[in-house]
Motif scaffolding. Sequence first.
Motif, PDB file in Angstrom:
ATOM      1  N   GLY A 140      23.661  63.588 -11.089  1.00 35.61           N
ATOM      2  CA  GLY A 140      24.482  64.584 -10.406  1.00 35.61           C
ATOM      3  C   GLY A 140      23.666  65.651  -9.721  1.00 35.61           C
ATOM      4  O   GLY A 140      24.114  66.269  -8.746  1.00 35.61           O
ATOM      5  N   SER A 141      22.448  65.895 -10.212  1.00 34.87           N
ATOM      6  CA  SER A 141      21.583  66.926  -9.652  1.00 34.87           C
ATOM      7  C   SER A 141      20.918  66.526  -8.341  1.00 34.87           C
ATOM      8  O   SER A 141      20.327  67.382  -7.670  1.00 34.87           O
ATOM      9  CB  SER A 141      20.494  67.301 -10.661  1.00 34.87           C
ATOM     10  OG  SER A 141      21.004  68.053 -11.727  1.00 34.87           O
TER      11      SER A 141
ATOM     12  N   ALA B 229      29.710  62.111 -19.633  1.00 37.12           N
ATOM     13  CA  ALA B 229      28.744  61.741 -18.592  1.00 37.12           C
ATOM     14  C   ALA B 229      29.233  62.197 -17.216  1.00 37.12           C
ATOM     15  O   ALA B 229      28.452  62.689 -16.394  1.00 37.12           O
ATOM     16  CB  ALA B 229      28.508  60.238 -18.596  1.00 37.12           C
ATOM     17  N   GLY B 230      30.539  62.047 -16.969  1.00 32.46           N
ATOM     18  CA  GLY B 230      31.102  62.522 -15.707  1.00 32.46           C
ATOM     19  C   GLY B 230      31.014  64.030 -15.586  1.00 32.46           C
ATOM     20  O   GLY B 230      30.675  64.566 -14.520  1.00 32.46           O
ATOM     21  N   ALA B 231      31.318  64.736 -16.674  1.00 34.76           N
ATOM     22  CA  ALA B 231      31.219  66.197 -16.661  1.00 34.76           C
ATOM     23  C   ALA B 231      29.778  66.633 -16.411  1.00 34.76           C
ATOM     24  O   ALA B 231      29.525  67.599 -15.672  1.00 34.76           O
ATOM     25  CB  ALA B 231      31.725  66.760 -17.987  1.00 34.76           C
ATOM     26  N   ALA B 232      28.824  65.923 -17.008  1.00 33.05           N
ATOM     27  CA  ALA B 232      27.415  66.254 -16.800  1.00 33.05           C
ATOM     28  C   ALA B 232      27.016  66.068 -15.340  1.00 33.05           C
ATOM     29  O   ALA B 232      26.265  66.884 -14.774  1.00 33.05           O
ATOM     30  CB  ALA B 232      26.541  65.391 -17.709  1.00 33.05           C
ATOM     31  N   ALA B 233      27.522  65.010 -14.706  1.00 34.45           N
ATOM     32  CA  ALA B 233      27.236  64.792 -13.289  1.00 34.45           C
ATOM     33  C   ALA B 233      27.797  65.925 -12.436  1.00 34.45           C
ATOM     34  O   ALA B 233      27.156  66.386 -11.483  1.00 34.45           O
ATOM     35  CB  ALA B 233      27.806  63.449 -12.839  1.00 34.45           C
ATOM     36  N   MET B 234      28.991  66.395 -12.772  1.00 28.17           N
ATOM     37  CA  MET B 234      29.593  67.496 -12.031  1.00 28.17           C
ATOM     38  C   MET B 234      28.804  68.781 -12.204  1.00 28.17           C
ATOM     39  O   MET B 234      28.592  69.529 -11.245  1.00 28.17           O
ATOM     40  CB  MET B 234      31.039  67.684 -12.475  1.00 28.17           C
ATOM     41  CG  MET B 234      31.956  66.555 -12.053  1.00 28.17           C
ATOM     42  SD  MET B 234      33.613  66.695 -12.772  1.00 28.17           S
ATOM     43  CE  MET B 234      34.135  68.286 -12.139  1.00 28.17           C
ATOM     44  N   ILE B 235      28.355  69.043 -13.420  1.00 31.17           N
ATOM     45  CA  ILE B 235      27.540  70.237 -13.661  1.00 31.17           C
ATOM     46  C   ILE B 235      26.225  70.143 -12.890  1.00 31.17           C
ATOM     47  O   ILE B 235      25.754  71.128 -12.298  1.00 31.17           O
ATOM     48  CB  ILE B 235      27.287  70.417 -15.165  1.00 31.17           C
ATOM     49  CG1 ILE B 235      28.603  70.740 -15.884  1.00 31.17           C
ATOM     50  CG2 ILE B 235      26.255  71.519 -15.426  1.00 31.17           C
ATOM     51  CD1 ILE B 235      28.509  70.694 -17.395  1.00 31.17           C
ATOM     52  N   GLY B 236      25.637  68.941 -12.884  1.00 34.69           N
ATOM     53  CA  GLY B 236      24.414  68.746 -12.114  1.00 34.69           C
ATOM     54  C   GLY B 236      24.632  69.002 -10.632  1.00 34.69           C
ATOM     55  O   GLY B 236      23.777  69.593  -9.959  1.00 34.69           O
TER      56      GLY B 236
ATOM     57  N   ALA C  24      26.875  71.030  -9.317  1.00 30.18           N
ATOM     58  CA  ALA C  24      27.103  72.459  -9.114  1.00 30.18           C
ATOM     59  C   ALA C  24      25.843  73.290  -9.315  1.00 30.18           C
ATOM     60  O   ALA C  24      25.637  74.306  -8.638  1.00 30.18           O
ATOM     61  CB  ALA C  24      28.210  72.950 -10.051  1.00 30.18           C
ATOM     62  N   ARG C  25      25.000  72.868 -10.269  1.00 30.60           N
ATOM     63  CA  ARG C  25      23.747  73.576 -10.568  1.00 30.60           C
ATOM     64  C   ARG C  25      22.626  72.552 -10.720  1.00 30.60           C
ATOM     65  O   ARG C  25      22.208  72.222 -11.815  1.00 30.60           O
ATOM     66  CB  ARG C  25      23.896  74.406 -11.850  1.00 30.60           C
ATOM     67  CG  ARG C  25      24.767  75.636 -11.684  1.00 30.60           C
ATOM     68  CD  ARG C  25      24.075  76.673 -10.787  1.00 30.60           C
ATOM     69  NE  ARG C  25      24.865  77.893 -10.663  1.00 30.60           N
ATOM     70  CZ  ARG C  25      25.758  78.124  -9.713  1.00 30.60           C
ATOM     71  NH1 ARG C  25      25.998  77.190  -8.797  1.00 30.60           N
ATOM     72  NH2 ARG C  25      26.411  79.268  -9.665  1.00 30.60           N
TER      73      ARG C  25
ATOM     74  N   LEU D 232      17.081  71.712  -7.394  1.00 30.72           N
ATOM     75  CA  LEU D 232      17.067  72.900  -6.536  1.00 30.72           C
ATOM     76  C   LEU D 232      16.877  74.158  -7.376  1.00 30.72           C
ATOM     77  O   LEU D 232      17.314  75.243  -6.998  1.00 30.72           O
ATOM     78  CB  LEU D 232      18.364  72.986  -5.717  1.00 30.72           C
ATOM     79  CG  LEU D 232      18.575  71.907  -4.656  1.00 30.72           C
ATOM     80  CD1 LEU D 232      19.903  72.120  -3.925  1.00 30.72           C
ATOM     81  CD2 LEU D 232      17.421  71.878  -3.655  1.00 30.72           C
ATOM     82  N   GLY D 233      16.263  73.995  -8.539  1.00 31.65           N
ATOM     83  CA  GLY D 233      15.979  75.130  -9.397  1.00 31.65           C
ATOM     84  C   GLY D 233      17.221  75.765  -9.992  1.00 31.65           C
ATOM     85  O   GLY D 233      17.236  76.979 -10.243  1.00 31.65           O
ATOM     86  N   PHE D 234      18.254  74.965 -10.220  1.00 32.94           N
ATOM     87  CA  PHE D 234      19.523  75.428 -10.791  1.00 32.94           C
ATOM     88  C   PHE D 234      20.243  76.429  -9.881  1.00 32.94           C
ATOM     89  O   PHE D 234      21.108  77.182 -10.342  1.00 32.94           O
ATOM     90  CB  PHE D 234      19.329  76.043 -12.187  1.00 32.94           C
ATOM     91  CG  PHE D 234      18.665  75.117 -13.168  1.00 32.94           C
ATOM     92  CD1 PHE D 234      19.381  74.081 -13.751  1.00 32.94           C
ATOM     93  CD2 PHE D 234      17.328  75.268 -13.483  1.00 32.94           C
ATOM     94  CE1 PHE D 234      18.774  73.212 -14.650  1.00 32.94           C
ATOM     95  CE2 PHE D 234      16.702  74.404 -14.382  1.00 32.94           C
ATOM     96  CZ  PHE D 234      17.431  73.376 -14.961  1.00 32.94           C
TER      97      PHE D 234
END
Length: 201
Positions: free
Chosen positions: A14-15, A83-90, A92-93, A97-99
């Motif tokens: 996701g990141s 896993a889907g939520a983790a991809a979404m967080i990635g 968004a932050r 790109l340094g979070f």
Amino acid sequence: MQDALIVLAGYVLGSIPFGYLIPRLVRGDDVRRHGSGNVGASNVWRVYGRSLGIPVALLDVVKGFVPALVGLELGGDWVGVLAGAAAMIGHARPVFLGFSKGGKMVATAGGVAFALAPFAALACLVLWALTFAAFRYASLASMVTAIALPLLCLAFGSSWPVVGFTALAAVGVLALHRKNVRRLLAGTEPRFSRALPRGVR
């Protein structure tokens, strides 16, 4: 251990900031300098047009779909949701790109939804298109779709983990669109345009 690795891989995938990488590679430009300043597909489309917006949107969908589907198949509903939520967080932050500020999670959330609740996600895709065609606000279409997703998941008989996840995802999408809400209420939200801003042609 396997479940944790799937969730971690979801965040890493996701990141990947496709909305930053593709304009940088194709145009030599930083999309963060234009429009809303984020690296989501809507901003890329608004700034550079559909030739870059469509590939970014599809890749953002894929990076939500793949980890959610892998988690669902290998670990069940909860792992797919995490896993889907983790991809979404990635998205968004993104760690790459340094979070810093990423995208608003709409396309990535759509990919997760297609993995976990495909019929509800397909209905939401139609709803997004109809709302966008009627009002020409990508932000409004995204928020309407986000609100509708958990209701449609419930109507199509999705499991409670999936319904709960989509409800929380809707809250997250709305929170990331709070500035758009203020502009919509004030009548200053720009309608979608494919015109390129000065300096990016």
